[in-house]
Design an enzyme around this catalytic site. Structure first.
Site, PDB file in Angstrom:
ATOM      1  N   GLU A  79      -2.333   2.828  -2.850  1.00 55.07           N
ATOM      2  CA  GLU A  79      -2.129   2.112  -1.583  1.00 55.07           C
ATOM      3  C   GLU A  79      -3.185   2.485  -0.543  1.00 55.07           C
ATOM      4  OE1 GLU A  79       0.820   5.655  -1.630  1.00 55.07           O
ATOM      5  OE2 GLU A  79      -0.031   4.216  -3.041  1.00 55.07           O
ATOM      6  N   ASP A  90       3.739  -4.812  -4.565  1.00 54.66           N
ATOM      7  CA  ASP A  90       2.474  -5.483  -4.872  1.00 54.66           C
ATOM      8  C   ASP A  90       2.163  -6.564  -3.832  1.00 54.66           C
ATOM      9  OD1 ASP A  90       2.101  -3.907  -7.084  1.00 54.66           O
ATOM     10  OD2 ASP A  90       2.695  -5.450  -8.537  1.00 54.66           O
ATOM     11  N   ASN A 115       8.564   0.540  -2.339  1.00 52.60           N
ATOM     12  CA  ASN A 115       8.810   0.276  -3.761  1.00 52.60           C
ATOM     13  C   ASN A 115      10.257   0.574  -4.141  1.00 52.60           C
ATOM     14  OD1 ASN A 115       6.345  -0.716  -4.699  1.00 52.60           O
ATOM     15  ND2 ASN A 115       5.490   1.319  -4.992  1.00 52.60           N
ATOM     16  N   ASP A 171      -4.217   4.341   4.548  1.00 55.07           N
ATOM     17  CA  ASP A 171      -3.163   4.480   3.549  1.00 55.07           C
ATOM     18  C   ASP A 171      -1.899   3.830   4.106  1.00 55.07           C
ATOM     19  OD1 ASP A 171      -2.309   6.285   1.011  1.00 55.07           O
ATOM     20  OD2 ASP A 171      -0.705   6.346   2.495  1.00 55.07           O
TER      21      ASP A 171
END
Length: 280
Positions: free
Chosen positions: A168, A142, A133, A125
Site C-alpha cells: 500500500e 484493491d 482489508n 502509505d
C-alpha cells in the site's frame, strides 16, 4: 492463250502466297495480343497477390507493435493500479541520478533544466490498510488502492511519475520540486486523498487517509537516490508515529551535518539541529 493462262496462274499463286502471308501475319498478331493479354493478366494476378501479401505483412506488423506496446506496458506498470512498478521506477531514478551528475555547462544547455536541479521524492502509505482489508475484504482493499492511485495520478504533471512502491506504499517522483514545493504538494495530496470517501462496489464509501514523507533529492551534494528514498521512508514513519494523516517534510539538511546520523535516525538528527523538518 497459253501465255495468258500462265500469267493468270502466276497471279493466282501470287494472290495465294499473299493471302498466306496475311494469314500468317494475322496469326502472329493474334498470338502476340494473346501473349500480351496473358502477361497483363499474370501481372495483375501477381500484383493482387503482392498487395494481399503486403496487407498481411502490415497487419502482422501492427499486431506486433500492439503486442510489443502491451509487453512494454506490462513490464513497467503495476497491473492493479496502473502506476509504474518499482523496477521501472529504479530505472527512472538512475536516469535522474545521471542527469544530476552532469557538468554545470551541460546543465545550462539542457532543454529541461528542472531534472538537473532537484527531484522531489514523496513516499506515502495508506493508513490502517490492514483494517480496511479486515473490515471490508481484500477486493475492497484493491479498489481502495486503485482509487488512491487515480487521485494521485490526477495531481501529477507530465514529467512526474507515480509508482506503486510496494503493497500500500506509493512513491511520487517530482522533478523540479524543491523543499518548499514539497510541503505545498503534500498539503494538496492529503486533501485529495482524505476529502471524499473512496467508492467501492460493495458497501458504503470508505474514508481513507495517508501518511507521507518528503525529501528534495539531492538533500546534499552527491546524495544517492537510495539514501534519499531511505530518508523519505524515515520521514513517512515519523508521520505515522505522530498521528497519521500527515506528511513529514525534510526542509533542510545542515551543511556539515553527520550524514550517517541523518541516514539512520532522522528524529535524533532533528533534535541535534542537523535537520530541519516540517509537518503538514
Amino acid at each position: 492463250g497459253k501465255f495468258s493462262a500462265e500469267r493468270q496462274s502466276r497471279e493466282l499463286e501470287g494472290l495465294r502466297l499473299k493471302a498466306e502471308r496475311s494469314q500468317a501475319e494475322l496469326s502472329a498478331r493474334t498470338s502476340h495480343q494473346r501473349l500480351l493479354i496473358a502477361s497483363a493478366i499474370a501481372l495483375l494476378l501477381a500484383a493482387a497477390v503482392l498487395a494481399q501479401w503486403l496487407a498481411q505483412v502490415r497487419h502482422r506488423h501492427r499486431h506486433l507493435q500492439v503486442d510489443n506496446a502491451k509487453l512494454n506496458q506490462q513490464s513497467s506498470r503495476d497491473p492493479l493500479t496502473g502506476a509504474y512498478n518499482r523496477r521501472h521506477a529504479e530505472g527512472l531514478l538512475k536516469q535522474h541520478e545521471t542527469a544530476l551528475q552532469s557538468p554545470p555547462a551541460q546543465v545550462e544547455r539542457s532543454r529541461d533544466r528542472r531534472i538537473h536541479t532537484k527531484v522531489g521524492l514523496l513516499l506515502l502509505d495508506v493508513d490502517h490498510f490492514k483494517r480496511i482489508n479486515d473490515e471490508h475484504g481484500h477486493a475492497a482493499g484493491d479498489e481502495v488502492l486503485k482509487a488512491v492511485s487515480d487521485r494521485l495520478q490526477a495531481l501529477v504533471r507530465e514529467n512526474d511519475a507515480l509508482v506503486r512502491w510496494g503493497g500500500e506504499e506509493f512513491l511520487l517522483m517530482l522533478p523540479g520540486t524543491a523543499e518548499d514545493g514539497g510541503a505545498l504538494f503534500a498539503e494538496r495530496l492529503l486533501s485529495a486523498i482524505g476529502q471524499d470517501p473512496m467508492v467501492v462496489a460493495a458497501g458504503p464509501g470508505i474514508r481513507v487517509s495517508v501518511s507521507a514523507g518528503f525529501v528534495a533529492w539531492p538533500a546534499w551534494p552527491g546524495q544517492r537516490w537510495e539514501d534519499a528514498i531511505h530518508i523519505a521512508d524515515m520521514a513517512l514513519y515519523m508521520a505515522k508515529r505522530n498521528g497519521r494523516n500527515r506528511a513529514t517534510c525534510v526542509k533542510q539538511v545542515r551543511p556539515g551535518a553527520p550524514l550517517e546520523l541523518v541516514c539512520t535516525d532522522l528524529e535524533r538528527a532533528e533534535e541535534g539541529g542537523d535537520v530541519e523538518l516540517a509537518t503538514v
